[in-house]
Scaffold this motif. Structure first.
Motif, mmCIF file in Angstrom:
data_model
loop_
_atom_site.group_PDB
_atom_site.id
_atom_site.type_symbol
_atom_site.label_atom_id
_atom_site.label_comp_id
_atom_site.label_asym_id
_atom_site.label_seq_id
_atom_site.Cartn_x
_atom_site.Cartn_y
_atom_site.Cartn_z
ATOM 1 N N SER A 179 0.361 -1.464 -6.891
ATOM 2 C CA SER A 179 0.593 -1.958 -5.522
ATOM 3 C C SER A 179 1.158 -3.374 -5.571
ATOM 4 C CB SER A 179 -0.709 -2.023 -4.723
ATOM 5 O OG SER A 179 -1.402 -0.836 -4.852
ATOM 6 N N LEU A 205 -4.175 1.291 -9.717
ATOM 7 C CA LEU A 205 -3.652 1.327 -8.350
ATOM 8 C C LEU A 205 -3.343 -0.075 -7.827
ATOM 9 C CD1 LEU A 205 -5.630 4.065 -6.423
ATOM 10 C CD2 LEU A 205 -3.162 3.777 -6.497
ATOM 11 N N TYR A 264 0.831 -1.197 0.000
ATOM 12 C CA TYR A 264 0.000 0.000 0.000
ATOM 13 C C TYR A 264 0.867 1.249 0.000
ATOM 14 C CZ TYR A 264 -3.521 -3.414 0.298
ATOM 15 O OH TYR A 264 -4.305 -4.495 -0.017
ATOM 16 N N MET A 265 0.214 2.353 -0.355
ATOM 17 C CA MET A 265 0.958 3.560 -0.688
ATOM 18 C C MET A 265 1.973 4.008 0.367
ATOM 19 S SD MET A 265 -0.743 6.714 -2.625
ATOM 20 C CE MET A 265 -2.065 5.833 -3.281
ATOM 21 N N GLU A 266 1.640 3.744 1.625
ATOM 22 C CA GLU A 266 2.577 4.178 2.681
ATOM 23 C C GLU A 266 3.942 3.538 2.468
ATOM 24 O OE1 GLU A 266 -0.374 2.083 4.317
ATOM 25 O OE2 GLU A 266 -1.154 3.666 3.018
ATOM 26 N N THR A 303 8.316 7.640 -5.984
ATOM 27 C CA THR A 303 7.111 7.111 -6.634
ATOM 28 C C THR A 303 5.917 7.989 -6.281
ATOM 29 O OG1 THR A 303 8.065 4.961 -6.169
ATOM 30 C CG2 THR A 303 5.822 4.959 -6.992
ATOM 31 N N LYS A 304 5.835 8.376 -5.016
ATOM 32 C CA LYS A 304 4.697 9.197 -4.594
ATOM 33 C C LYS A 304 4.735 10.561 -5.274
ATOM 34 C CE LYS A 304 4.733 7.254 -0.057
ATOM 35 N NZ LYS A 304 4.885 7.536 1.327
ATOM 36 N N LEU A 335 3.471 10.242 -8.705
ATOM 37 C CA LEU A 335 2.016 10.055 -8.633
ATOM 38 C C LEU A 335 1.311 11.405 -8.492
ATOM 39 C CD1 LEU A 335 -0.073 7.699 -8.417
ATOM 40 C CD2 LEU A 335 0.009 8.030 -5.961
ATOM 41 N N ARG A 336 1.927 12.258 -7.676
ATOM 42 C CA ARG A 336 1.308 13.580 -7.483
ATOM 43 C C ARG A 336 1.435 14.440 -8.737
ATOM 44 N NH1 ARG A 336 3.053 12.886 -2.051
ATOM 45 N NH2 ARG A 336 5.058 13.885 -2.385
ATOM 46 N N TRP A 358 5.383 2.916 -0.380
ATOM 47 C CA TRP A 358 6.051 3.270 -1.641
ATOM 48 C C TRP A 358 7.187 4.247 -1.353
ATOM 49 C CZ3 TRP A 358 1.573 4.485 -5.643
ATOM 50 C CH2 TRP A 358 0.691 3.399 -5.669
ATOM 51 N N GLU A 376 10.056 3.441 -8.333
ATOM 52 C CA GLU A 376 10.230 2.705 -7.082
ATOM 53 C C GLU A 376 11.662 2.162 -6.960
ATOM 54 O OE1 GLU A 376 7.952 2.605 -4.733
ATOM 55 O OE2 GLU A 376 9.125 1.308 -3.403
ATOM 56 N N SER A 392 -5.949 11.139 -11.798
ATOM 57 C CA SER A 392 -5.760 10.144 -10.733
ATOM 58 C C SER A 392 -5.779 8.767 -11.364
ATOM 59 C CB SER A 392 -6.878 10.176 -9.693
ATOM 60 O OG SER A 392 -7.550 11.374 -9.721
#
Ligand SMILES: Nc1ncnc2c1ncn2[C@@H]1O[C@H](COP(=O)(O)OP(=O)(O)OP(=O)(O)O)[C@@H](O)[C@H]1O
Length: 942
Positions: free
Chosen positions: A521, A517, A493-495, A501-502, A505-506, A497, A555, A511
């Protein structure tokens, strides 16, 4: 042994700087197509079989082979003859295409690390080893063999051509399924031990016994059979009936051009000279069939009770050439069919002028022996119709096969009972009886299922074995097996990553969909494992796979490694490069922004580690491209590469040198059946939804006559006037004299430019230089050109979101799946899009109609598989990697393949949950195999 000539360098493993190639190698080892094609396939097959060949001491074919080879030096071995023999010994039919000829052989020989092979297969002795036969017939044959088989241990006979692979039991398989794994020769045993201890050596597969064990075979027939390739019991028993005649079912309603089966009596047989160099044979067979005139339409016709009428079949065979007109010849062909004989005739009928007379020019004729065959008729048993082979006629083959069946012990089956019971299969003995001598047609059907299961089962088992072999450490192997054991959706899950990577994504202007997603993941979870990932990311055209791949790259880059992104065309490489540059520009300020590069001749050194992501075509795997810390290799549209991969051996030991993860991407929604057959060991992630706001593409099928084209041009003009952009796709670049009916891109440029003078046209095809192609696409993307005349080079990955119309000329020249791909080039943005498929003839319209009705890529791929078979669907290169299945047909036997896959998994590890057909599990999209298997673990849309 001469066969080792072509054992290639596949035993070698690339480390460090060559990690990308190593990644490809790994994948190849797992059943994908390969860069060095012949090498990989040959060695994959050959290496595991060498011990088998060598351990069959005194097998006469091995002896023959060696004798054959002895007088020649390596360069002058009579290849075809040798290969034929070798393929028989190895139980593999297509050895020819695996063998490399000429100079390349020598190179391969030079590179091949023989000591490695010897270490792996202790039974190989090099140098002056005496010829070894494959088994001792005097010991293993006859009564001794029978008593062996009577024993419970006969079930341990692994009778498939892949059985050698099964013998290598490094993962405790013999404990799980003792009956699949006979007493294994100790790996460290020396060559002299193997073969000299028949009691401890693996029991020789009964089916690989020489056909001389068939009772009552004359010497002459034995040689005839041998000459036709029936060297072993298996070869003979695998000569399956082409069809079964229902001898009770007399034909009614004979339609011209239909195939029928009749039983009748030969009335006459005449060889006739019809000219100075022309003759023919006419055999007239009289048959009784139900008379339709006295039978009402709905009535079930019973030949014994209803009215019958006599019809006459004229079987004709023509001969051209003066030697066929001689009296002795004519007499001899005439004499082959005796008046009064009862025969079963099958073939295509054509009505003749006189009533109740029919001509058959393509036919098969089998003589029925009064007692046996006519009693079959009485019992209503299906009558097997065999194809003839190499001069051996069908009835002779049927007799011989019947005798061979007598040589089989009842209940003979190498597959463990646990498996046959779980999957509801006949035992192998019953399957052979059922296919050759069914008492009922259902029995033949069950027998076929069992034989198909075997083909798939050994393939899947082999694939799993290859996969585990490809992994270096026991830790990696355990890690991988663990994935099979624990049924759960593995997702990070995203936490978890990396911050890079985040950040990307932003930076995205949209989205991610839920499917994207879950896919990322799942991939990131895999990237964090100590086992190299081998995953196929599959999703329909335009579903957004590229951005998922970019995130995966971030990643590994975020963890200090490098990534490589390989695409099939330069056009696509440039497109991805520019796309990612744009996304990185949007990324919030970061001094550690990844440095990316497009691989060109002048790409700076990748070994400094300065560049963290490189995008390129297959030039990425060139020898000179060296990475410092490659961790992820992405292969986009891998089936487009005409490349092969070599199997790896001896994997790196520690995490630092771990082989890179491989993420393959495909927009060709390969039906699950094919995915299993091709990538039996590959994890699969599917993106099942499209980005929001997409409007379904409207598809039209139009016949390409004058009126049709007028309509097409009108629709095109409307689209251009409303601000749209149009692709015109052509099957060829230039018009040719051979195929004048094909419209050609370059030749049409002038016509289209003149017709649409207010709009500018561009041209794009494979023969243009890469900067010209880039420029043509750039102009179309920027709106400088409104119409792009192109060949199918745009089929893969080209992304021009505001292109809104596609017109495909001579659309029947393309496959359904291919047209679906092409259609996916439009409808990628928010504008309403149309696709017009122009067919050259009325007859091709119906095939294309399926595209009008459906836009589901998986449905269409299945249709394509059904209509054209796996070969055409996958293309030559990829389908070349599909194994041959003598009985199975991938397009219809997918369910058996899935069962076999599950059976193979469970034979590796009993803790893999049981097979569960058909049921969907609550809350899941679909799941016809429990999702414990990585292969079928799928991303769920919600
Ligand atoms: N979640 C999303 N929302 C909106 N647009 C998206 C999303 N994901 C991707 N896109 C856009 O959709 C288009 C197609 O995406 P992409 O090229 O990644 O698809 P693909 O699956 O690789 O397609 P193909 O199989 O044709 O190569 C791109 O223009 C991309 O920017």
């Amino acid at each position: 042994m001469a066969l080792t000539v072509a054992v290639s360098q596949s035993c070698g493993m690339c480390f460090g700087g060559k990690q990308l190639r190593c990644a490809i190698i790994l994948k190849a080892g797992r059943g994908c197509r390969n860069v060095l094609g012949t090498n990989m396939r040959f060695s994959n097959l050959l290496l595991p079989k060498i011990p088998k060949i060598c351990s069959r001491s005194k097998h006469k074919y091995a002896e023959c082979m060696l004798k054959l080879v002895e007088p020649y030096d390596e360069s002058s071995i009579p290849q075809p003859k040798l290969l034929k023999k070798a393929s028989v010994v190895m139980g593999y039919d297509s050895l020819n295409d695996l063998f490399k000829y000429g100079r390349a052989d020598k190179d391969a020989m030079d590179d091949f690390d023989i000591s490695l092979a010897c270490k792996r297969f202790p039974c190989i002795t090099l140098g002056s080893s005496p010829p070894v036969g494959l088994y001792d017939e005097t010991k293993a044959g006859g009564s001794e063999m029978k008593s062996l088989l009577a024993d419970q241990s006969c079930e341990a006979v692994v009778s498939n051509s892949m059985d050698a692979e099964l013998r290598v039991d490094r993962f405790g398989l013999s404990e799980a399924w003792p009956s699949l794994y006979p007493a294994l020769p100790n790996e460290s045993s020396t060559s002299s031990e193997v073969g000299s201890l028949p009691s401890e050596a693996p029991i020789e597969p009964l089916l690989d016994k020489c056909i001389s064990c068939v009772p009552g075979l004359s010497k002459r027939l034995y040689h005839q059979l041998e000459n036709c390739g029936f060297y072993t019991l298996r070869k003979l028993l695998h000569h399956f009936p082409r069809t079964y005649a229902d001898l009770q079912n007399a034909q009614i309603d004979l339609d011209d051009g239909q195939y029928f089966i009749f039983i009748g009596e030969i009335i006459s047989s005449r060889g006739m000279k019809a000219g100075c160099s022309f003759s023919f044979l006419e055999v007239i067979v009289g048959c009784e069939i139900a008379d339709t005139e006295t039978t009402s339409g709905d009535e079930v016709v019973n030949i014994d009770s209803g009215q019958k009428k006599k019809i006459y079949l004229h079987l004709k065979k023509f001969f051209r050439g003066t030697r066929f007109t001689s009296i002795p010849f004519l007499k001899s062909i005439e004499g082959k069919h005796k008046v009064g004989e009862f025969v079963c005739v099958s073939g295509k009928v054509r009505a003749m002028r006189s009533n109740n007379h029919y001509e058959m020019r393509e036919y098969n004729i089998d003589v029925l022996k009064d007692e046996d065959d006519l009693s079959l008729r009485a019992k209503g048993r299906p009558y097997p119709i065999y194809p003839s082979k190499g001069g051996l006629n069908a009835s002779l083959l049927r007799d011989t096969i019947a005798r061979a069946l007598q040589a089989l012990p009842a209940n003979f089956d190498p597959v463990p009972k646990e498996i046959t019971q779980e999957f509801g299969l006949l035992c192998l003995f019953d399957a052979y009886m059922g296919i050759h001598q069914p008492k009922h047609i259902d029995e033949a059907d069950l027998a076929r299922k069992r034989l198909i299961f075997d083909e798939f089962f050994y393939l899947q088992l082999g694939r799993l074995y290859q996969m585990l072999e490809g992994l270096g450490t026991q830790f990696e192997k355990e890690g991988l097996l663990d994935k099979y054991r624990k049924p759960r959706l593995n997702a990070a899950y995203m936490e978890g990553w990396s911050s890079l990577t985040k950040k990307l994504l932003r930076a995205l202007p949209y989205s991610l969909t839920s499917s994207q997603l879950s896919a990322i993941s799942e991939i990131i979870w895999d990237l964090k494992q100590p086992v190299p990932m081998n995953r196929l990311l599959q999703g329909d055209v335009g579903c957004g796979k590229t951005v998922v791949a970019f995130l995966a790259c971030m990643e590994v880059i975020g963890s200090g490694y490098q990534a490589a992104f390989m695409v099939p065309t330069e056009l696509l490489a440039t497109q991805h490069y520019e796309h990612l540059l744009k996304l990185l520009d949007n990324m919030e300020e970061d001094e550690h922004k990844p440095k990316i590069a497009l691989l060109t001749g002048s790409t700076p050194d990748l070994q400094t580690g300065d560049i963290t992501l490189v995008i390129g075509t297959h030039s990425l795997i060139a020898e000179k491209v060296e990475f410092s810390a490659l961790r992820l290799a992405i292969v986009d549209e891998q089936q487009r590469f005409g490349m092969a991969m070599v199997n790896s051996d001896g994997s790196p030991k520690d995490d630092q040198h771990m082989a890179p993860h491989v993420l393959a991407m495909s927009a060709t929604p390969i039906p699950r059946t094919l995915a299993l057959a091709l990538y039996g060991d590959m994890s699969l992630t599917q993106i099942t939804d499209l980005p929001p706001g997409r409007i379904p593409i409207k598809t039209y099928i139009i016949e390409g006559n004058e009126k049709g084209y007028e309509n097409v041009y009108k629709m095109m003009l409307d689209e251009l006037q409303s601000g749209g952009k149009v692709y015109l796709v052509y099957p060829v670049i230039e018009q040719s004299e051979q195929l004048p009916q094909l419209r050609a891109a370059a030749s049409d440029l002038e016509t289209i430019s003149q017709r649409f003078q207010d709009y500018s046209c561009g041209l794009l095809h494979g023969k243009m230089k890469s900067d010209e192609k880039d420029e043509a696409l750039r102009r179309f993307r920027s709106g400088e050109t409104h119409i792009l005349l192109s060949t199918q080079v745009i089929e893969i990955g080209v992304d021009v979101p505001d292109a809104s119309m596609m017109i495909v000329m001579n659309a029947e020249r393309f496959g359904i799946a291919q047209l679906h791909q092409l259609r996916g080039r439009v409808g990628r943005g928010v504008r309403k899009s149309q696709c017009i498929l122009v067919a050259s003839s009325t007859s091709s319209l119906s095939r294309l109609k399926v595209l009008e009705k459906s836009s589901d890529g998986f449905y269409l791929a299945n249709m394509d598989l059904l209509l054209r078979g796996p070969g055409d669907l996958l293309g030559k290169k990829q389908s070349g990697h599909l194994p041959e299945f003598p009985v199975a047909r991938l397009e219809i036997d997918g369910n058996i393949l899935q069962e076999a896959h599950m059976a193979a998994l469970r034979s590796w590890d009993k803790s893999v949950p049981k097979f569960n057909v058909g049921g969907t599990q609550s809350g899941q999209d679909w799941c016809d195999i429990e999702d414990s298997a990585p292969l079928v673990r799928i991303s769920l849309s919600n």
